[in-house]
Design a protein around this motif. Structure first.
Motif, PDB file in Angstrom:
ATOM      1  N   VAL A  92       4.175  -7.858  -4.001  1.00  0.00           N
ATOM      2  CA  VAL A  92       3.888  -6.408  -4.035  1.00  0.00           C
ATOM      3  C   VAL A  92       2.509  -6.011  -4.584  1.00  0.00           C
ATOM      4  CG1 VAL A  92       6.359  -5.859  -4.329  1.00  0.00           C
ATOM      5  CG2 VAL A  92       4.914  -5.954  -6.334  1.00  0.00           C
ATOM      6  N   GLN A  95      -0.375  -5.169  -2.017  1.00  0.00           N
ATOM      7  CA  GLN A  95      -0.015  -4.070  -1.116  1.00  0.00           C
ATOM      8  C   GLN A  95       0.071  -2.729  -1.861  1.00  0.00           C
ATOM      9  OE1 GLN A  95       1.535  -6.998  -1.419  1.00  0.00           O
ATOM     10  NE2 GLN A  95       1.036  -7.990   0.523  1.00  0.00           N
ATOM     11  N   LEU A  96       0.696  -2.737  -3.045  1.00  0.00           N
ATOM     12  CA  LEU A  96       0.830  -1.471  -3.768  1.00  0.00           C
ATOM     13  C   LEU A  96      -0.518  -1.001  -4.310  1.00  0.00           C
ATOM     14  CD1 LEU A  96       4.278  -1.748  -5.607  1.00  0.00           C
ATOM     15  CD2 LEU A  96       3.735  -0.640  -3.441  1.00  0.00           C
ATOM     16  N   PRO A 241       8.998  -6.833  -9.952  1.00  0.00           N
ATOM     17  CA  PRO A 241       8.189  -6.324  -8.821  1.00  0.00           C
ATOM     18  C   PRO A 241       8.347  -4.824  -8.551  1.00  0.00           C
ATOM     19  CG  PRO A 241       9.431  -8.287  -8.194  1.00  0.00           C
ATOM     20  CD  PRO A 241       9.965  -7.841  -9.513  1.00  0.00           C
ATOM     21  N   VAL A 242       9.410  -4.194  -9.058  1.00  0.00           N
ATOM     22  CA  VAL A 242       9.640  -2.784  -8.701  1.00  0.00           C
ATOM     23  C   VAL A 242       9.734  -1.853  -9.904  1.00  0.00           C
ATOM     24  CG1 VAL A 242      10.814  -3.341  -6.535  1.00  0.00           C
ATOM     25  CG2 VAL A 242      12.173  -3.132  -8.611  1.00  0.00           C
ATOM     26  N   VAL A 247       4.659  -1.316 -12.032  1.00  0.00           N
ATOM     27  CA  VAL A 247       4.012  -0.878 -10.782  1.00  0.00           C
ATOM     28  C   VAL A 247       2.822   0.039 -11.086  1.00  0.00           C
ATOM     29  CG1 VAL A 247       4.341   0.528  -8.702  1.00  0.00           C
ATOM     30  CG2 VAL A 247       6.062  -1.153  -9.349  1.00  0.00           C
ATOM     31  N   THR A 401      12.012  -1.972  -1.227  1.00  0.00           N
ATOM     32  CA  THR A 401      10.572  -2.160  -1.463  1.00  0.00           C
ATOM     33  C   THR A 401      10.060  -3.408  -0.762  1.00  0.00           C
ATOM     34  OG1 THR A 401      10.804  -1.114  -3.626  1.00  0.00           O
ATOM     35  CG2 THR A 401       8.802  -2.390  -3.257  1.00  0.00           C
ATOM     36  N   ILE A 402      10.742  -4.536  -0.993  1.00  0.00           N
ATOM     37  CA  ILE A 402      10.259  -5.797  -0.408  1.00  0.00           C
ATOM     38  C   ILE A 402      10.372  -5.764   1.117  1.00  0.00           C
ATOM     39  CG2 ILE A 402      10.549  -8.322  -0.378  1.00  0.00           C
ATOM     40  CD1 ILE A 402       9.533  -7.111  -3.077  1.00  0.00           C
ATOM     41  N   LEU A 405       7.730  -3.578   2.693  1.00  0.00           N
ATOM     42  CA  LEU A 405       6.379  -4.151   2.717  1.00  0.00           C
ATOM     43  C   LEU A 405       6.246  -5.321   3.686  1.00  0.00           C
ATOM     44  CD1 LEU A 405       5.521  -4.135  -1.107  1.00  0.00           C
ATOM     45  CD2 LEU A 405       4.289  -2.907   0.691  1.00  0.00           C
TER      46      LEU A 405
END
Lengths: 475, 67
Positions: A92, A95-96, A241-242, A247, A401-402, A405
């Motif tokens: 992530v 990309q984020l 990751p979330v 984040v 989320t995963i 993406l």
């Protein structure tokens, strides 16, 4: 105790000073307030990420747990977060950061544009993080009471007001700098104390040999079945990751490379701190203080017996730093869920910059004071509830989320279904309405993934423009 | 893997290795065997906490050099 109190007061005054200093720059700008203008360097960001994750539990709690339940079980609980960092770095971070907004809600509401996503995600964050903040405040109150002799209520009122001031006025800039200092303090104290312990004995293996000979249970897996560790392990591996406060830190990096590298370095620091605490300080505690009634006292007992007053004062500040560095990041993430995700979404461009600045400050005060009110008479099981709160976020946010993406067939129906089904299944499993004999988070993640597959199979295919936008985030 | 956005092979390999290592570590048998006074399960957790950051950092640096 005077030296310890003076050091702590100086440290808290420094935090407020940083907040007020930062406020001159950040209050008029959303970018500055939520993501520190996206110009945080890699080392500072890595230390701040480590500090945000490492709560009071990562110093006092990890050593108390290793003392009472043994090293293997304790490491199993904390290794989940260490696995979560590679997932965040690889799956992530780039990309984020390239997405260029502020919160996990921003991404999910863009990827799955539906009102339920825009409002359910921040609502889940507010519930989970308010519980988490209350647990941290309780830890701060107990710690200050035990270490400084300050009454519980006075300690949490004072500590809460301090961090509400610097979070509400200084935003991400203030908490990045305070977290960096707090992270460095924690790291220096734990690594320094651990290395001193090893140096006195000669080698870590010799220290471990002596400790496990005197107390064999230290090296054994006792008390609980592996399934209970597995749940905790999976919660943290999928949360990193979330989880909103991590984040947001990804978004503060200068670029995608910086975001990934800071996560990698934070993981190294976190891992080193936990390993040294468990493998070097706890064995000394077990050798010198066998049979402690309150296992959470082991770190302070070792510091008291092995180090002079000044270093003990720094250690007390490090423990409070651990609590505050997590709490301030949680408070900012929680207020972003209210001020940016919910109210910002409702008001759109109709609100002036000044109004939005007041909303940001007000949100931090409302959440902070609400948590304080609750923390003054906290439920007994609050520390268990907060892990459950993090589990709720993992169960509901990880799959959408995963998949959003990485999976080209992830679509609106799949995203909404996986979010709602993940959250609902976790709540049912957590309250044992749905009991399959395995960890609630494992059931909920599986249900969320199935919901995504079903939604993708029967829902409308995603528009090519959306897929092109997601593809661009991978560059 | 046409349905997914592409990921570097080294990153796929690192993720699969870490997930497989974690699953292997949680096998019940490792709770009962001890080496040097610590259950093998504990040693595997220590190894995971060392390998995970080092491997990910290695993969990141390797990827940057290729870019």
């Amino acid at each position: 105790m005077l030296v310890e109190r003076v050091l702590v007061v100086l440290y808290l005054a420094g935090c407020v000073g940083i907040g007020i200093f930062a406020s001159r720059k950040v209050l008029g700008s959303r970018d500055e307030y939520w993501v520190a203008g996206r110009r945080i360097g890699t080392t500072v960001n890595a230390m701040a990420i480590m500090a945000s994750l490492a709560s009071g539990g990562s110093i006092i709690g990890v050593m108390g747990l290793a003392y009472s339940q043994g090293i293997p079980a304790t490491l199993a609980l904390f290794a989940g977060a260490v696995l979560g960092f590679p997932l965040a770095s690889i799956l992530v971070a780039r990309q984020l950061r390239n997405f260029g907004r502020y919160t996990i809600t921003d991404f999910l509401a863009f990827r799955y544009p539906a009102s339920v996503v825009r409002y359910l995600v921040p609502s889940l964050i507010v519930v989970a993080f308010t519980i988490y903040i209350v647990a941290q405040l309780k830890a701060a109150g107990i710690t200050a009471n035990a270490l400084l002799g300050i009454p519980y209520d006075a300690a949490i009122i004072f500590a809460t007001l301090v961090f509400i001031v610097y979070v509400s006025f200084g935003g991400m800039v203030a908490i990045t700098w305070t977290d960096m200092i707090q992270g460095a303090l924690m790291l220096i104290v734990v690594l320094g104390a651990g290395l001193a312990m090893v140096w006195r004995v000669g080698s870590p293996l010799e220290l471990m040999r002596q400790a496990t000979e005197a107390a064999p249970e230290l090296g054994q897996v006792v008390h609980q079945p592996v399934a209970s560790y597995l749940g905790y392990f999976v919660i943290w591996a999928t949360a990193i990751p979330v989880i909103p406060h991590i984040v947001m830190r990804v978004s503060t990096a200068k670029d995608a490379k910086g975001a990934r590298l800071s996560l990698n370095l934070a993981m190294l620091a976190y891992s080193a701190m936990i390993l040294v605490a468990v493998l070097a300080i706890v064995p000394v505690g077990k050798l010198h203080f066998p049979g402690l009634e309150d296992a959470d006292q082991v770190f302070l007992k070792v510091m008291e017996s092995e180090f002079p007053t000044l270093i003990r004062g720094v250690a007390v500040a490090a423990v409070l730093a651990a609590v505050m560095s997590t709490t301030d990041a949680l408070l900012l993430a929680c207020s972003s869920a209210i001020a940016h995700d919910i109210l910002g979404g409702l008001l759109g461009d109709r609100a002036s910059d000044k109004t939005m600045a007041l909303i940001r400050i007000g949100a931090a005060w409302v959440v902070g004071l609400l948590a304080l009110y609750w923390a003054l008479s906290p439920p007994e099981l609050i520390s268990r509830f907060y892990t459950a709160g993090i589990g709720l976020l993992s169960a509901s946010l990880f799959v959408p989320t995963i998949a959003g993406l990485w999976w080209k067939r992830a679509n609106l129906a799949g995203g909404v279904a996986s979010l709602v089904v993940g959250a609902a299944t976790y709540i049912l499993a957590q309250f044992q309405i749905l009991d399959l004999g395995i960890a609630p988070v494992v059931i909920a993640l599986a249900a969320s993934a199935i919901a995504m597959l079903v939604g993708a199979r029967f829902g409308r295919h995603e528009f090519p423009t959306m897929l092109e936008a997601i593809r661009a985030l991978h560059d | 893997m046409k349905g997914f956005f592409p990921m570097r092979r080294s990153e796929v390999a690192a993720l699969l290795f870490l997930i497989a290592f974690s699953a292997f570590s949680f096998l019940p048998v490792w709770r009962r065997i001890e080496i040097g006074g610590i259950a093998v399960f504990g040693w595997l957790m220590i190894a995971l906490m060392l390998i995970s950051p080092v491997l990910t950092l290695f993969v990141f640096i390797r990827g940057q050099r290729r870019e």
